[in-house]
Scaffold this active site. Structure first.
Site, PDB file in Angstrom:
ATOM      1  N   SER A 186       0.802  -1.230   0.000  1.00 40.67           N
ATOM      2  CA  SER A 186       0.000   0.000   0.000  1.00 40.67           C
ATOM      3  C   SER A 186       0.830   1.272   0.000  1.00 40.67           C
ATOM      4  O   SER A 186       0.366   2.299  -0.478  1.00 40.67           O
ATOM      5  CB  SER A 186      -0.958  -0.008   1.179  1.00 40.67           C
ATOM      6  N   HIS A 214      -5.094  -3.321  -3.056  1.00 43.04           N
ATOM      7  CA  HIS A 214      -4.668  -2.379  -4.099  1.00 43.04           C
ATOM      8  C   HIS A 214      -4.491  -3.004  -5.477  1.00 43.04           C
ATOM      9  O   HIS A 214      -4.217  -2.306  -6.446  1.00 43.04           O
ATOM     10  CB  HIS A 214      -3.356  -1.698  -3.683  1.00 43.04           C
ATOM     11  N   LYS A 246     -11.469   0.697  -2.514  1.00 42.52           N
ATOM     12  CA  LYS A 246     -10.393   1.308  -3.299  1.00 42.52           C
ATOM     13  C   LYS A 246     -10.817   1.368  -4.767  1.00 42.52           C
ATOM     14  O   LYS A 246     -11.631   2.195  -5.113  1.00 42.52           O
ATOM     15  CB  LYS A 246      -9.095   0.600  -2.992  1.00 42.52           C
TER      16      LYS A 246
HETATM   17  C1  LIG Z   1      -6.849  -0.190   2.853  1.00 48.76           C
HETATM   18  C2  LIG Z   1      -6.283  -1.511   3.160  1.00 48.76           C
HETATM   19  C3  LIG Z   1      -6.928  -2.396   4.021  1.00 48.76           C
HETATM   20  C4  LIG Z   1      -8.142  -2.001   4.813  1.00 48.76           C
HETATM   21  O1  LIG Z   1      -9.259  -1.945   4.009  1.00 48.76           O
HETATM   22  P1  LIG Z   1     -10.499  -1.031   4.453  1.00 48.76           P
HETATM   23  O2  LIG Z   1     -11.618  -1.553   3.669  1.00 48.76           O
HETATM   24  O3  LIG Z   1     -10.103   0.370   4.120  1.00 48.76           O
HETATM   25  O4  LIG Z   1     -10.670  -1.227   5.929  1.00 48.76           O
HETATM   26  C5  LIG Z   1      -6.399  -3.654   4.194  1.00 48.76           C
HETATM   27  N1  LIG Z   1      -5.261  -4.012   3.563  1.00 48.76           N
HETATM   28  C6  LIG Z   1      -4.603  -3.168   2.743  1.00 48.76           C
HETATM   29  C7  LIG Z   1      -3.351  -3.628   2.078  1.00 48.76           C
HETATM   30  C8  LIG Z   1      -5.084  -1.894   2.526  1.00 48.76           C
HETATM   31  O5  LIG Z   1      -4.418  -1.041   1.763  1.00 48.76           O
END
Ligand SMILES: *Cc1c(COP(=O)(O)O)cnc(C)c1O
Length: 394
Positions: A186, A214, A246
């Site tokens: 991330s 991602h 995302k």
């Molecule tokens: C954003 C993210 C999460 C958490 O997801 P949410 O739905 O925002 O709680 C988990 N793992 C990774 C790698 C992320 O980037």
């Protein structure tokens, strides 16, 4: 009546000293208040800003068809789910989305969680027990680390992307084991060596868990994500977690895998059981978003072209620190104050980019985390590059 000194209460003293320290170390975090949809340009406090800080990679968070789907969902189901999935919160929209994601990822079944954070806690705490070993990349998302802690298992972290180090940790620990990795990291935008990790898991009889927050929607065949991009068959990834907040521009997360594994999570995952079901309209919106991911490959193509442009632009400025031309590209500056300064200089120039500092990234690796969306234009990327040319010369 006696007055108590402000720091006499031990908890209050802790709070105050932590806040003072955070500020002194240049690690203070704050929020911007936005009043419109999350496009590449926003107005904040009356200023028009060009943003390179969102995870809405395909521009679906404000897409008209996704908005309309959400409206339809509200008309049919109302706003809140009203209770947990296992009480009366589960609707035909949830069921349809689970089926659709499972089918898209090539797994038998999928389970909706209220967020990626909850999903990761839910997977790890349900499967691992005290005495188990869980092996993770050092740069895995915080929620995976927290899930391991919650489970009581011993957490072994290997050097970023180092498959030999991962294999050594696994071989030292017999029993039920998980090897856990982000698909796309991330804060760095680079990819896990999934083929190699899957091979280690196969020889050592461990399960592979991939968090593809991602990669999902962004890379791989039709946007199937990191596992598809790495050429892995779904049976080599026992647990495949994708988020809906995302690239899909919605909210929530889905865990895909074999039928019995998913049933086990339904029966035993406390983060699934003891929480209100996702608002059904969000599930309707996520189904619409997934259809756009599949039907509009040009969004991914635009995103990748912009990523190429940013990466080669940074390279020619001698500023490239990202290993890949990805939707996430870090510009690592090292010192937190320096990252803050650069971020505020860009803000003055009308550009919104987040300075990401420890503990989100390792000490000494503070950075600007540049992210792109399919709705950026080439001219906007060039504008960012010209400002970096001016301000990011240290
Ligand atoms: C954003 C993210 C999460 C958490 O997801 P949410 O739905 O925002 O709680 C988990 N793992 C990774 C790698 C992320 O980037």
């Amino acid at each position: 009546m006696t007055t108590t000194p402000v720091d006499a209460n031990p908890m209050l003293a802790r709070v105050n000293s932590a806040l003072a320290r955070r500020n002194q170390e240049g690690l203070w975090r704050s929020r911007n208040i936005r009043e419109q949809a999350a496009g590449p340009e926003v107005t904040i406090q009356g200023r028009r800003l060009l943003c390179f800080d969102s995870n809405d990679y395909l521009g679906l968070a404000s897409h008209s068809m996704v908005r309309e789907a959400m409206h339809r969902g509200i008309d049919q189901y109302g706003v809140g789910a009203g209770s947990a999935d296992l009480i009366r919160g589960h609707t035909s929209a949830h069921a349809r989305l689970e089926e659709r994601v499972a089918q898209f990822l090539g797994h038998e079944r999928a389970l909706l969680f209220s967020s990626g954070y909850q999903a990761n806690l839910g997977i790890l705490s349900a499967l691992l027990q005290r005495g188990d070993v869980v092996v993770q990349d050092r740069l895995n998302h915080a929620s995976l680390i927290d899930g391991a802690r919650l489970s009581g298992a011993r957490l072994r972290r290997y050097r970023h992307l180092d498959i030999n180090h991962a294999a050594r940790h696994l071989s030292k620990a017999p029993g039920a084991r998980l090897l856990v990795t982000d698909g796309v990291f991330s804060m760095d935008g680079d990819r896990a060596p999934l083929q190699e990790l899957a091979a280690i898991c196969r020889t050592q009889d461990a399960w592979l868990v991939v968090d593809d927050a991602h990669g999902f929607g962004v890379i791989g065949d039709q946007g199937r994500g990191s596992c598809s991009a790495a050429g892995l068959h779904s049976n080599e990834v026992q647990i495949h977690m994708v988020t809906l907040g995302k690239a899909l521009g919605c909210y929530g997360a889905c865990v895909a895998g074999e039928r019995d594994l998913i049933e086990y999570l339904v029966q035993f995952s406390r983060n699934y059981i003891y929480t209100t079901a996702l608002p059904p309209a969000l599930a309707v919106a996520a189904i619409a978003a997934l259809e756009i991911v599949i039907d509009e490959p040009q969004r991914r193509e635009r995103l990748h072209a912009l990523a190429q442009r940013l990466h080669s632009g940074l390279e020619s400025l001698g500023l490239a620190t990202a290993s890949e031309a990805a939707a996430i590209q870090p510009l690592v500056v090292g010192d937190s104050e320096k990252a803050n300064r650069l971020s505020s200089q860009l803000y003055e120039e009308g550009i919104l980019v987040a300075a990401v500092r420890p503990p989100t990234v390792p000490q000494g690796e503070a950075r600007l985390r540049l992210t792109l969306t399919a709705d950026h234009t080439a001219a906007q990327v060039d504008h960012l590059l010209s400002l970096l040319d001016h301000h990011a010369r240290f």
